[in-house]
Design an enzyme around this catalytic site. Structure first.
Site, PDB file in Angstrom:
ATOM      1  N   HIS A 104      -6.432   1.524 -11.034  1.00 24.12           N
ATOM      2  CA  HIS A 104      -6.002   0.243 -10.362  1.00 24.12           C
ATOM      3  C   HIS A 104      -6.065  -0.751 -11.363  1.00 24.12           C
ATOM      4  O   HIS A 104      -6.978  -0.713 -12.144  1.00 24.12           O
ATOM      5  CB  HIS A 104      -6.719   0.395  -9.124  1.00 24.12           C
ATOM      6  CG  HIS A 104      -6.670  -1.183  -8.273  1.00 24.12           C
ATOM      7  ND1 HIS A 104      -5.725  -1.203  -7.568  1.00 24.12           N
ATOM      8  CD2 HIS A 104      -7.413  -2.449  -8.385  1.00 24.12           C
ATOM      9  CE1 HIS A 104      -5.823  -2.470  -7.010  1.00 24.12           C
ATOM     10  NE2 HIS A 104      -6.690  -3.021  -7.514  1.00 24.12           N
ATOM     11  N   ARG A 115      -0.159   4.308  -1.703  1.00 24.12           N
ATOM     12  CA  ARG A 115      -0.272   4.738  -0.249  1.00 24.12           C
ATOM     13  C   ARG A 115      -1.770   5.439  -0.242  1.00 24.12           C
ATOM     14  O   ARG A 115      -2.399   5.505  -1.084  1.00 24.12           O
ATOM     15  CB  ARG A 115       0.536   5.827   0.181  1.00 24.12           C
ATOM     16  CG  ARG A 115       1.670   5.678   0.409  1.00 24.12           C
ATOM     17  CD  ARG A 115       2.635   6.751   1.025  1.00 24.12           C
ATOM     18  NE  ARG A 115       3.902   6.220   1.391  1.00 24.12           N
ATOM     19  CZ  ARG A 115       4.152   5.479   2.245  1.00 24.12           C
ATOM     20  NH1 ARG A 115       3.374   5.087   3.267  1.00 24.12           N
ATOM     21  NH2 ARG A 115       5.451   4.649   2.210  1.00 24.12           N
ATOM     22  N   ASN A 175      -7.470   7.695  -9.174  1.00 25.53           N
ATOM     23  CA  ASN A 175      -6.431   6.923  -9.048  1.00 25.53           C
ATOM     24  C   ASN A 175      -6.760   5.856 -10.314  1.00 25.53           C
ATOM     25  O   ASN A 175      -7.993   5.786 -10.735  1.00 25.53           O
ATOM     26  CB  ASN A 175      -6.628   6.147  -7.666  1.00 25.53           C
ATOM     27  CG  ASN A 175      -5.810   4.873  -7.610  1.00 25.53           C
ATOM     28  OD1 ASN A 175      -4.500   5.050  -8.028  1.00 25.53           O
ATOM     29  ND2 ASN A 175      -6.153   3.935  -7.103  1.00 25.53           N
ATOM     30  N   ASN A 207       2.639   5.011 -16.088  1.00 25.87           N
ATOM     31  CA  ASN A 207       1.804   5.822 -16.381  1.00 25.87           C
ATOM     32  C   ASN A 207       1.974   7.347 -16.382  1.00 25.87           C
ATOM     33  O   ASN A 207       1.216   8.132 -16.932  1.00 25.87           O
ATOM     34  CB  ASN A 207       0.579   5.555 -15.463  1.00 25.87           C
ATOM     35  CG  ASN A 207      -0.244   4.200 -15.753  1.00 25.87           C
ATOM     36  OD1 ASN A 207      -0.974   4.495 -16.518  1.00 25.87           O
ATOM     37  ND2 ASN A 207       0.463   3.127 -14.897  1.00 25.87           N
TER      38      ASN A 207
END
Ligand code: GAR
Length: 192
Positions: A105, A87, A103, A14
């Site tokens: 996911h 994290r 983020n 990514n």
């Protein structure tokens, strides 16, 4: 041009996709919390400065993140994209970058948060899963959702092939959303 930092812990596919599809941002630095992570080789090849900052070298999360923050300030970072950074983000970074930490996911959150999201979906005999791009908050994969895409789990697929299908989507959608959010912000503030 907006200055983006990417945080990663592992392979970095990514990270590379974000770099390749940059339009509204420059990837100015990589933060990595694992000294042997493959993403470090990618950064070297792309000539992006990288910093290995390991949590185990610090007593507290705050001290760890203060050191990361010093690097981010040095590179005048505006936005952060977590890309396989395994994290929790603490208050130091959350306060310094409000609604500016994203983020990705590998599930349709709120389904299958945390580690091994793809395995969780397969173990649950799910017929579909997907990807989610969201803002980071202090929880695990709980921040406000920005975009999602569905990925089918066909009967002949295993964890590896589902992962391939998921990552194909991630490499398209994540850079697209980052570019879009930055453009939207620029339009709102008239700073572009
Ligand atoms: C990605 O699939 C990302 O969605 C996932 O880690 C992978 C990293 O791959 N992130 C999480 O599971 C976060 N909870 P990459 O290192 O090849 O980009």
């Amino acid at each position: 041009m907006v200055r983006l930092a990417v945080f990663a812990s592992g392979n970095g596919s990514n990270f590379e996709a974000i770099y390749e599809k940059k339009q509204k941002y420059d990837v100015c630095v990589l933060i990595c919390d694992k000294r042997n992570a493959f993403v470090l080789y990618r950064a070297k090849r792309l000539m992006i400065p990288s910093y290995v900052i390991e949590r185990s070298s610090y007593r507290t999360l705050e001290e760890y993140e203060e050191d990361i923050l010093m690097v981010l300030k040095k590179y005048q970072v505006d936005w952060i994209a977590l890309a396989g950074y395994m994290r929790i983000v603490g208050n130091v970074l959350l306060k310094a970058f409000p609604r500016r930490i994203l983020n990705i996911h590998p599930s349709l959150l709120p389904l299958y948060p945390g580690k091994e999201a793809i395995k969780q979906a397969i173990d649950n005999h799910a017929k579909t899963t997907g990807i989610t791009i969201h803002y980071i908050d202090s929880g695990i994969d709980t921040g406000e959702i920005i975009a999602q895409a569905i990925v089918d789990i066909l009967p002949n697929m295993d964890e590896e092939t589902v992962k391939d299908a998921i990552q194909k989507q991630e490499h398209l959608l994540y850079p697209q959303i980052i570019n879009q959010l930055i453009e939207e912000e620029a339009n709102e503030t008239g700073t572009y």
